[in-house]
Motif scaffolding. Structure first.
Motif, mmCIF file in Angstrom:
data_model
loop_
_atom_site.group_PDB
_atom_site.id
_atom_site.type_symbol
_atom_site.label_atom_id
_atom_site.label_comp_id
_atom_site.label_asym_id
_atom_site.label_seq_id
_atom_site.Cartn_x
_atom_site.Cartn_y
_atom_site.Cartn_z
ATOM 1 N N SER A 12 0.861 -1.177 0.000
ATOM 2 C CA SER A 12 0.000 0.000 0.000
ATOM 3 C C SER A 12 0.898 1.227 0.000
ATOM 4 O O SER A 12 2.121 1.112 0.070
ATOM 5 N N SER A 13 0.291 2.387 -0.065
ATOM 6 C CA SER A 13 1.071 3.620 0.002
ATOM 7 C C SER A 13 0.354 4.623 0.883
ATOM 8 O O SER A 13 -0.814 4.917 0.674
ATOM 9 N N THR A 48 0.553 -5.487 -10.339
ATOM 10 C CA THR A 48 -0.567 -5.471 -9.399
ATOM 11 C C THR A 48 -1.568 -6.545 -9.805
ATOM 12 O O THR A 48 -1.927 -6.656 -10.973
ATOM 13 N N GLY A 53 -7.984 0.068 -5.166
ATOM 14 C CA GLY A 53 -7.987 1.527 -5.122
ATOM 15 C C GLY A 53 -8.438 2.095 -6.451
ATOM 16 O O GLY A 53 -8.233 1.480 -7.492
ATOM 17 N N GLU A 55 -7.378 4.776 -8.160
ATOM 18 C CA GLU A 55 -6.335 5.271 -9.048
ATOM 19 C C GLU A 55 -5.376 4.133 -9.432
ATOM 20 O O GLU A 55 -5.327 3.092 -8.793
ATOM 21 N N PRO A 57 -1.995 2.313 -9.473
ATOM 22 C CA PRO A 57 -0.774 2.312 -8.660
ATOM 23 C C PRO A 57 0.446 1.937 -9.500
ATOM 24 O O PRO A 57 0.707 0.774 -9.763
ATOM 25 N N PHE A 73 4.625 1.672 -4.412
ATOM 26 C CA PHE A 73 3.662 2.265 -5.319
ATOM 27 C C PHE A 73 4.030 3.729 -5.487
ATOM 28 O O PHE A 73 4.391 4.407 -4.532
ATOM 29 N N GLU A 75 1.788 6.245 -7.227
ATOM 30 C CA GLU A 75 0.524 6.414 -7.927
ATOM 31 C C GLU A 75 0.661 7.381 -9.100
ATOM 32 O O GLU A 75 1.301 8.421 -8.999
ATOM 33 N N SER A 84 -1.548 13.093 -8.325
ATOM 34 C CA SER A 84 -2.019 12.141 -7.324
ATOM 35 C C SER A 84 -1.522 12.551 -5.947
ATOM 36 O O SER A 84 -0.439 13.113 -5.810
ATOM 37 N N HIS A 88 -2.616 5.083 -1.495
ATOM 38 C CA HIS A 88 -3.242 3.986 -2.232
ATOM 39 C C HIS A 88 -3.557 2.826 -1.293
ATOM 40 O O HIS A 88 -2.785 2.505 -0.399
ATOM 41 N N GLU A 91 -2.928 -3.528 -2.038
ATOM 42 C CA GLU A 91 -3.109 -4.368 -3.221
ATOM 43 C C GLU A 91 -2.158 -5.555 -3.116
ATOM 44 O O GLU A 91 -1.131 -5.488 -2.442
#
Length: 100
Positions: A12-13, A48, A53, A55, A57, A73, A75, A84, A88, A91
């Protein structure tokens, strides 16, 4: 002789997009289950596997070596005028590493 390893991780971010080359402070380290042989040139491809999410990534890789790699990530920009925020959802990312 070629060698291939595969894996996946949850990524994730919660950081803004990284725009400074070489700044890896927000990357996650992935360690291969078995290091590749000394002197190997290793290539990693990551993708991914989920759509959690809204958007896109973008995936950034860095410091690929015989023991692992760094990933994060980054994005993608939403459009030509809107950047962005970099945040995020989690994932699943699959990866494959091989020698060349």
């Amino acid at each position: 002789m070629s060698m291939i390893q595969t894996g996946s991780l949850q990524l994730s971010s919660n950081q803004p997009i990284e725009t400074r080359g070489g700044n890896t402070s927000t990357f996650t380290r992935v360690t291969f289950p078995t290091p590749f042989p000394a002197g190997s040139t290793v290539v990693v491809v990551a993708q991914t596997q989920t759509f959690n999410g809204p958007e896109t990534p973008g995936i950034r890789l860095h410091d690929v070596n015989r023991e692992g790699f760094l990933i994060r990530f980054n994005e993608l920009n939403l459009n030509a005028t809107t950047r962005s925020d970099g945040l995020h959802a989690t994932e699943t990312v699959g990866w494959i590493a091989t020698t060349v």
